[in-house]
Design a protein around this motif. Structure first.
Motif, short mmCIF file in Angstrom:
data_model
loop_
_atom_site.label_atom_id
_atom_site.label_comp_id
_atom_site.label_asym_id
_atom_site.label_seq_id
_atom_site.Cartn_x
_atom_site.Cartn_y
_atom_site.Cartn_z
N HIS A 99 41.78 23.60 36.81
CA HIS A 99 41.37 24.99 37.02
C HIS A 99 39.99 25.02 37.66
O HIS A 99 39.35 23.99 37.80
CB HIS A 99 41.30 25.74 35.68
N SER A 100 39.55 26.22 38.00
CA SER A 100 38.17 26.46 38.39
C SER A 100 37.63 27.57 37.53
O SER A 100 38.36 28.51 37.16
CB SER A 100 38.08 26.88 39.86
N ILE A 101 36.36 27.47 37.19
CA ILE A 101 35.67 28.54 36.48
C ILE A 101 35.04 29.42 37.56
O ILE A 101 34.22 28.96 38.34
CB ILE A 101 34.59 27.98 35.54
N VAL A 102 35.48 30.66 37.60
CA VAL A 102 35.02 31.60 38.62
C VAL A 102 33.99 32.53 37.97
O VAL A 102 34.29 33.21 36.99
CB VAL A 102 36.19 32.41 39.20
N VAL A 103 32.77 32.51 38.50
CA VAL A 103 31.68 33.32 37.96
C VAL A 103 31.35 34.43 38.96
O VAL A 103 31.17 34.15 40.15
CB VAL A 103 30.42 32.45 37.69
N GLY A 104 31.29 35.64 38.46
CA GLY A 104 30.96 36.78 39.31
C GLY A 104 29.82 37.59 38.74
O GLY A 104 29.69 37.75 37.53
N ARG A 105 28.99 38.09 39.64
CA ARG A 105 27.90 39.00 39.26
C ARG A 105 28.48 40.42 39.31
O ARG A 105 29.01 40.85 40.34
CB ARG A 105 26.74 38.89 40.22
N ALA B 87 42.81 48.02 42.29
CA ALA B 87 42.42 48.00 40.88
C ALA B 87 43.53 48.66 40.07
O ALA B 87 44.32 49.44 40.61
CB ALA B 87 41.10 48.73 40.69
N VAL B 88 43.57 48.36 38.78
CA VAL B 88 44.60 48.91 37.91
C VAL B 88 44.13 50.25 37.36
O VAL B 88 43.09 50.34 36.71
CB VAL B 88 44.93 47.93 36.75
N ARG B 89 44.92 51.27 37.64
CA ARG B 89 44.63 52.62 37.15
C ARG B 89 44.83 52.64 35.63
O ARG B 89 45.78 52.06 35.12
CB ARG B 89 45.58 53.62 37.82
N GLY B 90 43.94 53.31 34.91
CA GLY B 90 44.09 53.45 33.47
C GLY B 90 43.62 52.25 32.67
O GLY B 90 43.82 52.21 31.45
N SER B 91 43.00 51.28 33.32
CA SER B 91 42.50 50.12 32.58
C SER B 91 41.28 50.52 31.76
O SER B 91 40.66 51.54 31.99
CB SER B 91 42.19 48.97 33.54
N LEU B 92 40.94 49.68 30.78
CA LEU B 92 39.81 49.98 29.89
C LEU B 92 38.48 49.88 30.61
O LEU B 92 37.53 50.58 30.26
CB LEU B 92 39.81 49.02 28.70
N ALA B 93 38.39 49.00 31.57
CA ALA B 93 37.17 48.84 32.37
C ALA B 93 37.57 48.19 33.68
O ALA B 93 38.54 47.45 33.76
CB ALA B 93 36.16 47.96 31.64
N ARG B 94 36.79 48.51 34.71
CA ARG B 94 36.97 47.87 36.01
C ARG B 94 35.61 47.38 36.46
O ARG B 94 34.63 48.13 36.42
CB ARG B 94 37.58 48.85 37.01
N LEU B 95 35.58 46.12 36.85
CA LEU B 95 34.32 45.50 37.24
C LEU B 95 34.40 45.06 38.69
O LEU B 95 35.30 44.30 39.06
CB LEU B 95 34.05 44.27 36.36
N LEU B 96 33.48 45.52 39.49
CA LEU B 96 33.35 45.06 40.87
C LEU B 96 32.36 43.91 40.84
O LEU B 96 31.21 44.09 40.41
CB LEU B 96 32.85 46.19 41.78
N CYS B 97 32.81 42.73 41.26
CA CYS B 97 32.00 41.52 41.13
C CYS B 97 31.73 40.89 42.48
O CYS B 97 32.57 40.94 43.38
CB CYS B 97 32.72 40.49 40.26
N ALA B 98 30.58 40.27 42.59
CA ALA B 98 30.21 39.50 43.78
C ALA B 98 30.27 38.02 43.42
O ALA B 98 29.94 37.62 42.29
CB ALA B 98 28.80 39.86 44.23
N TYR B 99 30.66 37.23 44.40
CA TYR B 99 30.72 35.78 44.21
C TYR B 99 29.38 35.25 43.73
O TYR B 99 28.35 35.53 44.30
CB TYR B 99 31.09 35.12 45.54
N GLU B 100 29.42 34.49 42.65
CA GLU B 100 28.22 33.83 42.15
C GLU B 100 28.40 32.32 42.22
O GLU B 100 27.54 31.61 42.72
CB GLU B 100 27.95 34.28 40.70
N GLN B 101 29.57 31.85 41.73
CA GLN B 101 29.80 30.42 41.69
C GLN B 101 31.26 30.14 41.32
O GLN B 101 31.86 30.89 40.56
CB GLN B 101 28.89 29.81 40.63
N VAL B 102 31.81 29.07 41.87
CA VAL B 102 33.13 28.57 41.47
C VAL B 102 32.93 27.10 41.11
O VAL B 102 32.46 26.32 41.93
CB VAL B 102 34.19 28.73 42.59
N VAL B 103 33.26 26.76 39.87
CA VAL B 103 33.02 25.42 39.35
C VAL B 103 34.36 24.74 39.09
O VAL B 103 35.12 25.21 38.24
CB VAL B 103 32.20 25.47 38.05
#
Length: 188
Positions: free
Chosen positions: A125-131, A104-120
């Motif tokens: 391209h693909s739309i990558v959706v994460g929970r 992860a990037v240190r000092g970023s504004l937010a960090r989100l840990l995501c789980a695979y939800e869907q790749v469309v």
């Protein structure tokens, strides 16, 4: 629609800049810079970004169970460029630590840990959706209660607009730039 006109039109839309990181089944880290990051749903908490089919981490994202999104701050253009460059060891440079077992990037504004939800699949391209499983925010920033007189430089996001990295100008500077010459500035 020709591609050049479409690119020029889309370059007029500012987008947040994030770094997505993931590991393959052997633990090898992959990452890329994205400017298509947005929230999708509050219940459940979902985010999405788009990944080019040619991106080195695209096949990993299709099968990964988790990934991390670091929302970059205005001063992190060097990290964005490193993760956007081809043929570079993106994880060799400074500014990284870990979140949820992923780089992860240190000092970023937010960090989100995501789980695979869907790749469309969508065009080239693909739309990558994460929970979103967990969000990490710097303790000194609360954008919902930020006083108007507080300098926002440390809280400003890195944006991608007109084919370049940008940051937000403070509101006072924006008002001065957008007001007609000689017009009084709004006082609130």
């Amino acid at each position: 629609m020709d591609a050049d006109t479409f690119r020029a039109a889309m370059a007029r839309i500012a987008g947040p800049v994030g770094v997505v990181t993931v590991r393959d089944p052997d633990g090898v880290p992959y990452g890329m810079t994205v400017s298509s990051l947005c929230s999708l749903s509050l219940r459940p908490p979902l985010v999405l970004f788009c990944a080019a089919d040619t991106a080195s981490c695209h096949p990993v994202l299709r099968t990964a169970r988790r990934w991390c999104v670091s929302v970059l701050a205005a001063g992190q253009e060097d990290v964005a460029r490193r993760f956007a460059a081809k043929g570079e060891d993106r994880f060799a440079g400074p500014g990284l630590d870990a979140f949820g077992g992923l780089p992860a990037v240190r000092g970023s504004l937010a960090r989100l840990l995501c789980a695979y939800e869907q790749v469309v699949p969508a065009g080239d391209h693909s739309i990558v959706v994460g929970r979103v499983l967990e969000a990490q925010l710097p303790s000194n920033i609360d954008p919902l209660t930020l006083p108007e007189d507080r300098p926002a430089a440390a809280e400003a996001p890195l944006l991608y607009h007109a084919r370049g990295y940008r940051s937000l100008a403070p509101a006072a500077a924006h008002e001065a730039l957008s007001a007609p010459l000689g017009a009084p500035l709004p006082t609130g």
